[in-house]
Every structure is written in C-alpha cells, then in structure tokens.
Design a protein around this motif. Structure first.
Motif, PDB file in Angstrom:
ATOM      1  N   ASP A  69      91.882  38.222 -22.211  1.00 45.73           N
ATOM      2  CA  ASP A  69      90.720  38.550 -23.023  1.00 45.73           C
ATOM      3  C   ASP A  69      89.944  37.264 -23.281  1.00 45.73           C
ATOM      4  N   ALA A  71      87.579  35.363 -25.821  1.00 46.13           N
ATOM      5  CA  ALA A  71      87.091  35.364 -27.203  1.00 46.13           C
ATOM      6  C   ALA A  71      85.742  34.661 -27.290  1.00 46.13           C
ATOM      7  N   GLU A  72      85.051  34.892 -28.393  1.00 43.96           N
ATOM      8  CA  GLU A  72      83.719  34.310 -28.571  1.00 43.96           C
ATOM      9  C   GLU A  72      83.769  32.901 -29.161  1.00 43.96           C
ATOM     10  N   THR A  73      84.821  32.605 -29.907  1.00 45.46           N
ATOM     11  CA  THR A  73      84.902  31.292 -30.553  1.00 45.46           C
ATOM     12  C   THR A  73      86.234  30.612 -30.254  1.00 45.46           C
ATOM     13  N   LYS A 212      77.508  29.940 -20.364  1.00 46.15           N
ATOM     14  CA  LYS A 212      78.582  30.921 -20.503  1.00 46.15           C
ATOM     15  C   LYS A 212      79.905  30.284 -20.933  1.00 46.15           C
ATOM     16  N   LEU A 215      85.107  29.389 -21.806  1.00 49.21           N
ATOM     17  CA  LEU A 215      85.819  30.650 -21.768  1.00 49.21           C
ATOM     18  C   LEU A 215      87.076  30.490 -22.603  1.00 49.21           C
TER      19      LEU A 215
END
Length: 218
Positions: A69, A71-73, A212, A215
C-alpha cells in the motif's frame, strides 16, 4: 524464492557483524535506532513464519507488487506500533540478545521459505497471495531495511546487487514509471521511497515523476 533467502541472509549477516556500539546509532527509519530496526526485523521474521503456516484455498487478491500500500505521508515514528518496537528493543538491554533472537527466528523463517511451495496460497493482512509472491514482496522489505540498517554505518555491508536490482524493478512497477537510467539501484530506492532527498540534478532528470515521490510503502 532464492532471492528472498539471499537478501534475508545478507541482512542477518550484516546485523550479526555489527559491533555493539552500532546498535545505538540512528537507522534510516525515522525515530528508530539500529537496535529498534533489528527488533522490527525479529517481528518481520515472525510474520513470515505465521503467514507461511496460514494456508487458504481462496484465490489470490494481491501479488508481489500490489502487496504494498502507498501512504500519503512519511512515517513520523509516533505511531503506537512504532513506539512499541522502541520499548521492546530497549528491553533487550544487550545487543547480543537481539542478535541471538534475530538469528534464531530469522533462520526458522528462512527454512520455512525454502520448504514452501511457490503456488501455496497464504493469508496475511486480510489479503491472499501465493507464497512465491509473498516472499518476492519481502525481497523489497529486506532490501529497504538493509539500506536503513547501514544508513549511518559506513563500514557495514550493503545489500546484495541482485536484491537491489529486483527491488528497483518492483518499485518502478509500484510507481508506474521507470527511474532514470543514470540512477543506481540504491539511489532509485533511496530517492523513490523518501529515504533521501533528490539533488537538483536528480529532480531535473526525474521530471514530472518527481511530483509523485516519495512512495511511502506500507
């Protein structure tokens, strides 16, 4: 599956060869010392053992790449589980005890991996994978944590080239784009996962892909 064993053996050997004073050095994981990271590896080894003895008959829901997965942070080190790892690591008191536990459980996890049929379906994190895909995903786990282990230890052995190359390949699939050819496998992993801030020249080479990154894998 051979690459799982190669990467895992290299990481465990690197830990075994660390002098005691290195366990108090910072690791590449935010908020963790080397001893905390090693304690996390013990837990990882336990997870491998648990997963490989949890067979299911349902169809796979993920593979070696989609296992992760994003994550955003980035992690801050304040997560309750991260904090628990720090307390557990401190309870060992002596590095030799951590080394022993990692060697003991880690060797068992390696043997279980060698005995597992690649097509065996196993369950972990409420998802189903083949054992082959699950162990392939862990090549990235071992390689990134090997880089974390040696982040501030210039004399420690680095991950094997084969593990770095395979991990870069998986990270590029997760990212949906290739890193510039000028990036070494190590730099692609460090920059791609936010373990190192890219230089201005690297940002220029990354182009639109830079937006982007990083990651944050979990």
């Amino acid at each position: 599956m051979d690459l799982f064993s190669l990467s895992w053996a290299a990481l465990r050997t690197a830990v075994a060869e660390l002098p005691d004073e290195d366990f108090a050095q910072p690791s590449g994981c935010t908020g963790w010392l080397v001893r905390d990271l090693v304690c996390h590896l013990v837990i990882d080894a336990q997870d491998v053992l648990i997963t490989l003895v949890t067979p299911v008959e349902t169809e796979p829901t993920r593979d070696a790449v989609t296992y992760w997965d994003v994550a955003e942070t980035p992690p801050t080190g304040d997560d309750p589980l991260d904090a628990l790892v720090v307390r557990l690591a401190a309870a060992y008191e002596e590095p030799r005890l951590l080394k022993f536990h990692l060697d003991d459980v880690g060797s068992a996890a390696d043997r279980a991996a060698e005995l597992a049929a690649p097509g065996l379906r196993v369950r972990t994190r409420d998802e189903v994978l083949t054992a082959g895909d699950y162990l392939s995903a862990y090549v990235l786990e071992w390689t990134l944590h090997h880089l974390d282990l040696v982040a501030h230890l210039p004399n420690a052995a680095e991950p094997p080239a084969e593990g770095l190359a395979r991990s870069r390949e998986m990270l590029e699939k997760i990212a949906g784009t290739a890193f510039p050819a000028s990036f070494s496998d190590k730099d692609a992993l460090l920059v791609g996962t936010g373990r190192r801030v890219p230089t201005d020249a690297e940002k220029a080479e990354l182009g639109e892909s830079a937006a982007k990154l990083p990651l944050v894998l979990g």
